[in-house]
Design a protein around this motif. Structure first.
Motif, short mmCIF file in Angstrom:
data_model
loop_
_atom_site.label_atom_id
_atom_site.label_comp_id
_atom_site.label_asym_id
_atom_site.label_seq_id
_atom_site.Cartn_x
_atom_site.Cartn_y
_atom_site.Cartn_z
N UNK A 335 -12.38 -6.29 34.03
CA UNK A 335 -13.57 -6.10 35.05
C UNK A 335 -13.99 -7.32 35.70
N UNK A 336 -13.94 -8.53 34.79
CA UNK A 336 -14.73 -9.81 35.36
C UNK A 336 -13.94 -10.43 36.16
N UNK A 337 -12.55 -10.25 36.43
CA UNK A 337 -11.57 -10.97 37.13
C UNK A 337 -11.50 -10.46 38.50
N UNK A 338 -11.68 -11.30 39.52
CA UNK A 338 -11.96 -10.70 41.06
C UNK A 338 -10.65 -10.59 41.46
N UNK A 339 -9.76 -11.90 41.27
CA UNK A 339 -8.41 -12.11 41.94
C UNK A 339 -7.25 -11.77 41.01
N UNK A 340 -7.35 -11.37 39.85
CA UNK A 340 -6.30 -11.32 38.86
C UNK A 340 -6.15 -9.89 38.39
N UNK A 341 -4.95 -9.53 37.97
CA UNK A 341 -4.82 -8.11 37.13
C UNK A 341 -4.46 -8.64 35.98
N UNK A 342 -5.11 -8.08 34.81
CA UNK A 342 -4.81 -8.19 33.47
C UNK A 342 -4.17 -6.99 32.80
N UNK A 343 -2.91 -7.25 32.31
CA UNK A 343 -2.24 -6.10 31.43
C UNK A 343 -2.01 -6.61 30.22
N UNK A 344 -2.25 -5.51 29.42
CA UNK A 344 -2.27 -5.82 28.06
C UNK A 344 -0.81 -5.10 27.19
N UNK A 345 -0.25 -5.48 26.27
CA UNK A 345 0.41 -4.67 25.44
C UNK A 345 0.51 -5.14 23.85
N UNK A 346 -0.24 -3.93 23.37
CA UNK A 346 -0.46 -4.32 22.07
C UNK A 346 -0.22 -3.06 21.10
N UNK A 347 0.14 -3.41 19.87
CA UNK A 347 0.78 -2.09 18.89
C UNK A 347 -0.64 -1.32 18.60
N UNK A 348 -0.14 0.33 18.65
CA UNK A 348 -0.88 1.26 18.51
C UNK A 348 -1.65 1.03 16.97
N UNK A 349 -0.77 0.74 15.98
CA UNK A 349 -1.41 0.74 14.78
C UNK A 349 -2.43 -0.58 14.54
N UNK A 350 -3.23 -0.67 13.47
CA UNK A 350 -3.89 -1.77 13.10
C UNK A 350 -3.08 -2.97 12.75
N UNK A 351 -3.46 -4.25 12.97
CA UNK A 351 -2.76 -5.48 12.59
C UNK A 351 -3.68 -6.22 11.89
N UNK A 352 -3.82 -6.18 10.56
CA UNK A 352 -4.78 -6.77 9.61
C UNK A 352 -4.67 -8.13 9.30
N UNK A 353 -5.69 -8.94 9.34
CA UNK A 353 -5.40 -10.22 8.87
C UNK A 353 -7.03 -10.54 8.39
N UNK A 354 -6.82 -11.78 7.65
CA UNK A 354 -8.41 -12.37 7.20
C UNK A 354 -8.61 -13.33 8.03
N UNK A 355 -10.04 -13.40 8.54
CA UNK A 355 -10.12 -14.52 9.44
C UNK A 355 -11.64 -14.27 10.24
N UNK A 356 -11.67 -15.02 11.06
CA UNK A 356 -13.13 -14.81 11.98
C UNK A 356 -13.05 -14.29 13.11
N UNK A 357 -13.54 -12.95 13.20
CA UNK A 357 -13.59 -12.28 14.58
C UNK A 357 -14.13 -13.08 15.90
N UNK A 358 -15.44 -13.56 15.50
CA UNK A 358 -15.83 -14.39 16.62
C UNK A 358 -15.17 -15.26 17.16
N UNK A 359 -14.66 -16.14 16.20
CA UNK A 359 -13.81 -17.21 16.45
C UNK A 359 -12.37 -17.10 17.19
N UNK A 360 -11.91 -15.70 16.67
CA UNK A 360 -10.71 -15.36 17.27
C UNK A 360 -10.91 -14.96 18.77
N UNK A 361 -12.02 -14.38 18.79
CA UNK A 361 -12.16 -13.71 20.13
C UNK A 361 -12.48 -14.99 21.13
N UNK A 362 -13.22 -15.98 20.54
CA UNK A 362 -13.28 -17.37 21.40
C UNK A 362 -11.95 -17.91 21.70
N UNK A 363 -10.75 -17.83 20.80
CA UNK A 363 -9.74 -18.46 21.23
C UNK A 363 -9.10 -17.80 22.45
#
Ligand code: ADP
Length: 486
Positions: A335-363
């Motif tokens: 919703x923050x994108x004014x001129x772009x359309x964002x589409x995503x394709x993500x597996x329905x099931x959980x994909x687990x890893x060990x890591x830092x959620x906040x840092x991965x979000x930043x990426x």
């Protein structure tokens, strides 16, 4: 002798005479001439004592040459100029032929200078620099010395060695003229910068062990001088990069502040006047929030940059469901994108890893912001996640400016901005550097595919196995990027 006979005194002479050996070679001597007296003390003859002082004279000349070399090597911070001066200083006093080869950026070894003494002028051109490149895999000569890091003395130059010397096409003329070759490495801080090669003709004395020691000492001093010059250049470049960065960063930080302050002031004046907040002010408040977020992102990346440089960027090690994370970010950013359309394709099931959620979000935020920023005319941005073996591959694809081929290897470098981006879009060249560090701290890697004008796709590979994800036993891993101080 006449003087000694006449005056009856002992005469010392030192290094003022040359004797001729049976083989017809001249050599320096010192000695004394003393009177021989009879019983009445009358001078009846003289006795000469000679010493062959070749070794002493040679040692003195070497010391003198070393002193001149040291002086020459600190004369300028242009190391190429210094090395050319060095080669010229050493010919013909030490050798009739001297070349200096340096390790260049590519695989080839570059000949920086060739100096020749007068005895070879008939056979070779006297150019100072002969830009030839040597195959680093050659089995003897300078390339071998650079590879092995040790001095080699070739008592006889044969055709194969002559070819490996990689002199210009006139090298064949030198065949038969150069008899012996001595190659020494230019070594500093455990690495080899290049090599110095000395050649002598058949008319000169062949190189001996003393020559090897002398040449190694010369090379040691030369390498030190080259290293100093390179360090100085690096330091200058780092200072320049820092200054450029500071002025870009100041500009980048000021831009959102200007509109943020302007709109905040507008709303303040309106409320002070007791007027209701209308649609225009609401839009203004959105801008204030948006620009404050932008500022926050910039300051965060600056803080991260400094954490990386001090080795203090650390990440948490907790279970993260990447499917949920990617989906959530897509839904938040869309919703923050004014001129772009964002589409995503993500597996329905959980994909687990060990890591830092906040840092991965930043990426992901950073890659999505870039995708929008570098598609200034709007378009579709595709966010996708797949699981390949034990890896999650998250990709962000846009249809924007793309990245020129020559810029691709550098875009993850600190402060680097591709020329096509720098002309059209503002930025500090810090985001991808931080992104790469975060991904690597998770045991992953980031790659990019792009064509200028055709958009870009960034791929973030993250390991799903626990042993890949755990950086350290302490439960958090920290960045050891080893970045040079700036
Ligand atoms: P910034 O965007 O502030 O310049 P980044 O580190 O995020 O810094 O990016 C470094 C450079 O990589 C950018 O200046 C740009 O040249 C290039 N780049 C990054 N993302 C994209 C993209 N999606 N499309 C085109 N170029 C990009």
């Amino acid at each position: 002798m006449d003087y000694v006979l006449e005056a009856g005194v002992v005469l010392e002479f030192d290094n003022q005479a040359l004797a001729v050996s049976r083989q017809g070679q001249h050599f320096p001597i010192s000695g004394s001439c003393a009177p021989i007296r009879d019983e009445q003390s009358a001078v009846v003859g003289v006795v000469f004592v000679f010493r062959n002082i070749t070794e002493r004279v040679r040692a003195e000349q070497r010391l003198q040459l070393l002193a001149e070399t040291s002086q020459l090597l600190v004369a300028s911070l242009d190391y190429q100029e210094n090395l050319i001066g060095l080669a010229n200083l050493l010919t013909p006093d030490f050798a009739e032929w001297c070349t200096i080869d340096v390790v260049s950026n590519g695989p080839a070894i570059r000949r920086l200078v060739r100096a020749i003494g007068a005895s070879l002028h008939g056979a070779l051109r006297g150019d100072d620099t002969v830009e030839v490149e040597t195959d680093p895999q050659t089995v003897q000569g300078p390339a071998f010395v650079i590879r092995s890091g040790r001095a080699v003395l070739y008592p006889h130059i044969d055709n194969a060695l002559l070819a490996d010397l990689a002199d210009d096409q006139q090298k064949l003329h030198a065949q038969g003229l150069l008899e012996t070759l001595l190659c020494v490495p230019l070594m500093v801080r455990g690495g080899t910068l290049g090599s110095i090669s000395f050649g002598r003709t058949a008319n000169s004395k062949a190189f001996d062990d003393d020559d090897v020691v002398f040449a190694e000492e010369l090379a040691r001093r030369a390498a030190l001088a080259v290293d100093n010059a390179l360090l100085y250049r690096e330091a200058q470049e780092a200072i320049k990069a820092r200054d450029t960065f500071l002025s870009i960063a100041a500009h980048e930080l000021k831009t959102p502040l200007t509109s943020l302050l302007g709109y905040a002031d507008l709303v303040r004046r309106r409320t002070q006047a007791g007027l209701p907040i209308g649609e225009r002010e609401q839009r203004g408040l959105s801008v204030v929030v948006e620009q404050a977020r932008r500022l926050n992102r910039m300051v965060t990346s600056l803080l991260d940059l400094s954490r990386i440089q001090t080795g203090q960027l650390s990440i948490d090690q907790r279970p993260v469901d990447l499917s949920t994370l990617v989906r959530r970010i897509s839904e938040e950013v869309s919703p923050t994108l004014m001129m772009h359309t964002l589409v995503h394709a993500v597996p329905d099931e959980a994909v687990l890893m060990i890591g830092d959620e906040l840092r991965l979000e930043q990426v992901l935020q950073n890659l999505l912001q870039n995708a929008a920023k570098y598609s200034p005319h709007g378009s579709t941005i595709r966010l996708r996640m797949e699981v390949v073996d034990n890896w999650a591959c998250i990709s962000v694809a846009d249809q924007g400016l793309g990245i020129p081929n020559e810029a691709l290897p550098r875009i993850f470098n600190r402060f680097y901005r591709a020329p096509n981006a720098a002309q059209q879009v503002s930025g500090m060249g810090v985001g991808l550097f931080v992104v790469r560090q975060i991904v690597e701290l998770h045991g992953g890697r980031i790659e990019v595919q792009s064509k200028e004008g055709m958009g870009s796709t960034f791929f973030v590979w993250l390991p799903l196995q626990a042993e890949h994800a755990y950086g350290t036993a302490s439960g958090s891993s920290s960045c050891a990027a080893g970045c040079a101080a700036w």
